[in-house]
Design a protein around this motif. Structure first.
Motif, PDB file in Angstrom:
ATOM      1  N   LEU A   1     -35.283 -42.545 -45.704  1.00  0.00           N
ATOM      2  CA  LEU A   1     -35.102 -40.858 -45.475  1.00  0.00           C
ATOM      3  C   LEU A   1     -35.068 -39.794 -45.634  1.00  0.00           C
ATOM      4  CD1 LEU A   1     -34.485 -39.502 -42.543  1.00  0.00           C
ATOM      5  CD2 LEU A   1     -32.175 -40.049 -42.882  1.00  0.00           C
ATOM      6  N   PRO A   2     -34.623 -39.794 -47.813  1.00  0.00           N
ATOM      7  CA  PRO A   2     -35.065 -39.007 -48.476  1.00  0.00           C
ATOM      8  C   PRO A   2     -36.559 -38.412 -48.067  1.00  0.00           C
ATOM      9  CG  PRO A   2     -32.999 -40.710 -49.513  1.00  0.00           C
ATOM     10  CD  PRO A   2     -33.931 -40.783 -47.551  1.00  0.00           C
ATOM     11  N   LEU A   3     -36.964 -39.101 -48.338  1.00  0.00           N
ATOM     12  CA  LEU A   3     -38.863 -38.838 -48.265  1.00  0.00           C
ATOM     13  C   LEU A   3     -39.186 -37.781 -47.598  1.00  0.00           C
ATOM     14  CD1 LEU A   3     -39.864 -42.483 -49.044  1.00  0.00           C
ATOM     15  CD2 LEU A   3     -39.480 -40.424 -51.208  1.00  0.00           C
ATOM     16  N   PHE A   4     -38.201 -37.649 -46.405  1.00  0.00           N
ATOM     17  CA  PHE A   4     -38.558 -37.034 -45.157  1.00  0.00           C
ATOM     18  C   PHE A   4     -38.082 -35.720 -45.567  1.00  0.00           C
ATOM     19  CE2 PHE A   4     -40.563 -40.757 -44.253  1.00  0.00           C
ATOM     20  CZ  PHE A   4     -41.632 -40.559 -43.798  1.00  0.00           C
ATOM     21  N   HIS A   5     -37.013 -35.495 -46.572  1.00  0.00           N
ATOM     22  CA  HIS A   5     -36.383 -33.903 -45.817  1.00  0.00           C
ATOM     23  C   HIS A   5     -36.739 -32.917 -46.424  1.00  0.00           C
ATOM     24  CE1 HIS A   5     -31.810 -35.883 -47.468  1.00  0.00           C
ATOM     25  NE2 HIS A   5     -32.144 -36.617 -46.812  1.00  0.00           N
ATOM     26  N   ALA A   6     -37.862 -33.281 -46.543  1.00  0.00           N
ATOM     27  CA  ALA A   6     -38.917 -31.733 -46.389  1.00  0.00           C
ATOM     28  C   ALA A   6     -38.843 -31.426 -45.102  1.00  0.00           C
ATOM     29  CB  ALA A   6     -39.762 -31.474 -47.440  1.00  0.00           C
ATOM     30  N   PHE A   7     -39.145 -32.217 -44.012  1.00  0.00           N
ATOM     31  CA  PHE A   7     -39.351 -32.096 -43.464  1.00  0.00           C
ATOM     32  C   PHE A   7     -38.205 -31.504 -42.321  1.00  0.00           C
ATOM     33  CE2 PHE A   7     -42.357 -34.703 -44.286  1.00  0.00           C
ATOM     34  CZ  PHE A   7     -43.425 -34.450 -43.877  1.00  0.00           C
ATOM     35  N   PHE A   8     -36.848 -31.264 -42.504  1.00  0.00           N
ATOM     36  CA  PHE A   8     -35.371 -30.674 -41.695  1.00  0.00           C
ATOM     37  C   PHE A   8     -35.089 -29.467 -42.562  1.00  0.00           C
ATOM     38  CE2 PHE A   8     -35.638 -35.880 -41.445  1.00  0.00           C
ATOM     39  CZ  PHE A   8     -35.218 -35.523 -40.496  1.00  0.00           C
ATOM     40  N   PRO A   9     -34.368 -28.401 -40.956  1.00  0.00           N
ATOM     41  CA  PRO A   9     -34.527 -27.296 -41.637  1.00  0.00           C
ATOM     42  C   PRO A   9     -33.585 -27.278 -43.139  1.00  0.00           C
ATOM     43  CG  PRO A   9     -33.956 -27.926 -39.460  1.00  0.00           C
ATOM     44  CD  PRO A   9     -34.621 -28.956 -40.283  1.00  0.00           C
ATOM     45  N   GLU A  10     -33.634 -26.661 -43.733  1.00  0.00           N
ATOM     46  CA  GLU A  10     -32.385 -26.647 -45.224  1.00  0.00           C
ATOM     47  C   GLU A  10     -31.007 -26.208 -44.688  1.00  0.00           C
ATOM     48  OE1 GLU A  10     -31.635 -23.921 -49.528  1.00  0.00           O
ATOM     49  OE2 GLU A  10     -33.628 -23.278 -47.605  1.00  0.00           O
ATOM     50  N   ASN A  11     -31.106 -26.217 -43.647  1.00  0.00           N
ATOM     51  CA  ASN A  11     -29.061 -25.906 -43.162  1.00  0.00           C
ATOM     52  C   ASN A  11     -28.285 -27.786 -42.561  1.00  0.00           C
ATOM     53  OD1 ASN A  11     -30.641 -25.493 -41.320  1.00  0.00           O
ATOM     54  ND2 ASN A  11     -28.766 -25.144 -39.992  1.00  0.00           N
ATOM     55  N   LEU A  12     -29.867 -28.333 -42.987  1.00  0.00           N
ATOM     56  CA  LEU A  12     -29.567 -29.783 -41.883  1.00  0.00           C
ATOM     57  C   LEU A  12     -29.752 -30.793 -43.151  1.00  0.00           C
ATOM     58  CD1 LEU A  12     -29.366 -31.868 -39.557  1.00  0.00           C
ATOM     59  CD2 LEU A  12     -31.864 -31.429 -39.165  1.00  0.00           C
ATOM     60  N   ARG A  13     -29.974 -30.471 -44.122  1.00  0.00           N
ATOM     61  CA  ARG A  13     -30.958 -31.808 -45.507  1.00  0.00           C
ATOM     62  C   ARG A  13     -29.667 -32.361 -45.989  1.00  0.00           C
ATOM     63  NH1 ARG A  13     -35.211 -28.149 -48.493  1.00  0.00           N
ATOM     64  NH2 ARG A  13     -36.520 -27.914 -46.627  1.00  0.00           N
ATOM     65  N   SER A  14     -28.315 -31.616 -45.909  1.00  0.00           N
ATOM     66  CA  SER A  14     -27.106 -31.590 -46.404  1.00  0.00           C
ATOM     67  C   SER A  14     -26.186 -33.645 -46.202  1.00  0.00           C
ATOM     68  CB  SER A  14     -25.822 -30.915 -46.572  1.00  0.00           C
ATOM     69  OG  SER A  14     -25.885 -30.602 -45.766  1.00  0.00           O
ATOM     70  N   ILE A  15     -26.715 -33.099 -44.435  1.00  0.00           N
ATOM     71  CA  ILE A  15     -26.028 -34.188 -44.201  1.00  0.00           C
ATOM     72  C   ILE A  15     -26.892 -35.394 -43.598  1.00  0.00           C
ATOM     73  CG2 ILE A  15     -24.257 -32.627 -42.751  1.00  0.00           C
ATOM     74  CD1 ILE A  15     -27.388 -33.223 -40.791  1.00  0.00           C
ATOM     75  N   LEU A  16     -27.881 -36.228 -43.923  1.00  0.00           N
ATOM     76  CA  LEU A  16     -28.938 -36.626 -43.782  1.00  0.00           C
ATOM     77  C   LEU A  16     -28.374 -37.711 -44.633  1.00  0.00           C
ATOM     78  CD1 LEU A  16     -31.981 -34.995 -43.469  1.00  0.00           C
ATOM     79  CD2 LEU A  16     -30.829 -35.221 -41.525  1.00  0.00           C
TER      80      LEU A  16
END
Length: 417
Positions: A100-115
């Protein structure tokens, strides 16, 4: 007739499930007026996004083998399926944590912290699901009911504590994980099936026997869950954060009757319909399916009407004036949620008849039509959010009506053959 029904094992099981699930759903809703004052619309938007991603990834836990724990005729084979589900859950959660961390860039910035919390939720949800189905097999529905109540209580206490302390910006997310961990611990102590380490080679036979569950269960469920979270994904991409937050509250409130009635009935329906099929009492199975459909419809109509006529003032009064827009959303979406409430619990018929291929084809159709419709309306027509919801309601009624036709035809064909 009423005395005979009320004294039957099935009615007692349904009652215990509804009572436990009802309390488990009522407690968060009762706490929601406080939570909506402790957390902002942005906090609810963050939680809604987390739950959407976590729900999508959680569909593959245990390779879906936890659903097969109910089916083996011997306890030895049921134990093997249970252990297989636990092993696969551990491996899958680890894979999610790595990938999952490999795909953090595909998520909105405000969502990345909860992934980063998603793998933890996936792990405990998978373990919890295995123990819940072990309990369903042994008809210990009271244990399931208590577990659901404990999950709700754990969530509420953690959410209120974190809300007052303002210690974490992701308080609702942490509270969700705390609740499921508490419920899982309780189930491990009460479960009729305990975890025992087994060599993988001893599990091969069961893995092969019920291989249709990962083959035809994961991808349809994956597509189904993405489709159910389609509104969240579309709102995140094309609409405001406030709209997402309002929809988050709407989803929580409308999910209460869905879980209370739909999931409670689904657990007992699955056990009952599977036992009728195993006993080759096919005529009774068809009659039981028909009565279940009518009962769910009669239950869902009053809920729909109340939300349609009084959604906005109810939300404003209960949750605060700033949440009236969430009530407007609820009055529009009520019909779609009721269609799902009536038809989704009956989908266990595909598990009981081992015809998951039919369900998988519908899930693919549902996925394509849901995203095609919503993307066209949001991207090309640029509809306002209320109009988007109206289109979504029509789509749900049509697609779920077709799903019900497939369910009914499946059990009728199976009984004749």
């Amino acid at each position: 007739m009423w005395r005979k029904f009320s004294n039957s094992e099935f009615s007692r099981n349904v009652s215990s499930q509804i009572l436990g699930t009802g309390i488990a759903q009522a407690l968060p809703v009762l706490a929601m007026p406080l939570l909506t004052r402790l957390f902002t619309e942005d906090d609810f938007a963050l939680y809604t996004s987390f739950f959407a991603v976590a729900s999508i990834l959680a569909v593959a836990v245990g390779g879906k083998y936890h659903l097969a724990i109910v089916l083996p005729k011997t306890e030895e084979n049921a134990q093997k399926v249970f252990v297989l589900s636990v092993y696969l859950t551990l491996a899958y959660a680890l894979a999610v944590a790595i990938v999952l961390p490999l795909f953090h860039a595909f998520f909105p910035e405000n969502l990345r912290s909860i992934l980063y919390y998603v793998p933890l939720y996936v792990l405990f949800f998978g373990m919890w699901s295995a123990y819940m189905n072990a309990s369903i097999r042994h008809k210990t529905f009271t244990t399931n009911a208590v577990a659901k109540v404990l999950q709700a209580v754990g969530y509420i206490i953690a959410a209120i504590g974190l809300g007052f302390s303002k210690a974490l910006a992701v308080g609702l997310v942490i509270a969700k994980i705390v609740g499921i961990v508490i419920s899982w611990i309780f189930l491990t102590r009460k479960s009729p099936i305990s975890f025992k380490r087994m060599p993988l080679r001893t599990l091969r036979e069961m893995a092969k026997t019920y291989s249709d569950y990962p083959k035809y269960g994961i991808w349809p469920s994956f597509l189904s869950t993405i489709s159910l979270q389609a509104l969240v994904l579309i709102l995140t991409k094309f609409y405001t954060l406030d709209d997402l937050g309002y929809y988050g509250l709407t989803f929580v409130v409308l999910s209460a009757p869905l879980t209370l009635i739909g999931n409670s009935y689904k657990d007992v329906f699955y056990q009952k319909i599977a036992s009728l099929m195993n006993a080759q009492r096919y005529k009774e199975a068809v009659g039981f399916f028909e009565k279940s459909a009518v009962a769910l419809l009669v239950t869902g109509i009053p809920i729909c009407l109340v939300l349609y006529f009084f959604g906005e003032p109810l939300f404003g009064f209960v949750f605060g004036a700033k949440w009236e827009r969430a009530g407007t959303f609820a009055s529009i979406l009520a019909f779609a949620f009721v269609a799902r409430l009536v038809i989704s619990p009956l989908s266990s018929i595909f598990n009981a008849t081992n015809t998951l291929r039919i369900a998988s084809k519908w899930q693919v159709l549902y996925f394509m039509s849901t995203f095609g419709t919503l993307l066209y309306c949001a991207l090309f027509l640029e509809l306002q959010v209320e109009r988007l919801f109206l289109v979504y309601v029509v789509h749900e009624i049509v697609l779920y009506g077709f799903y019900f036709m497939l369910q009914y035809r499946t059990i009728k064909t199976y009984s004749k053959s």
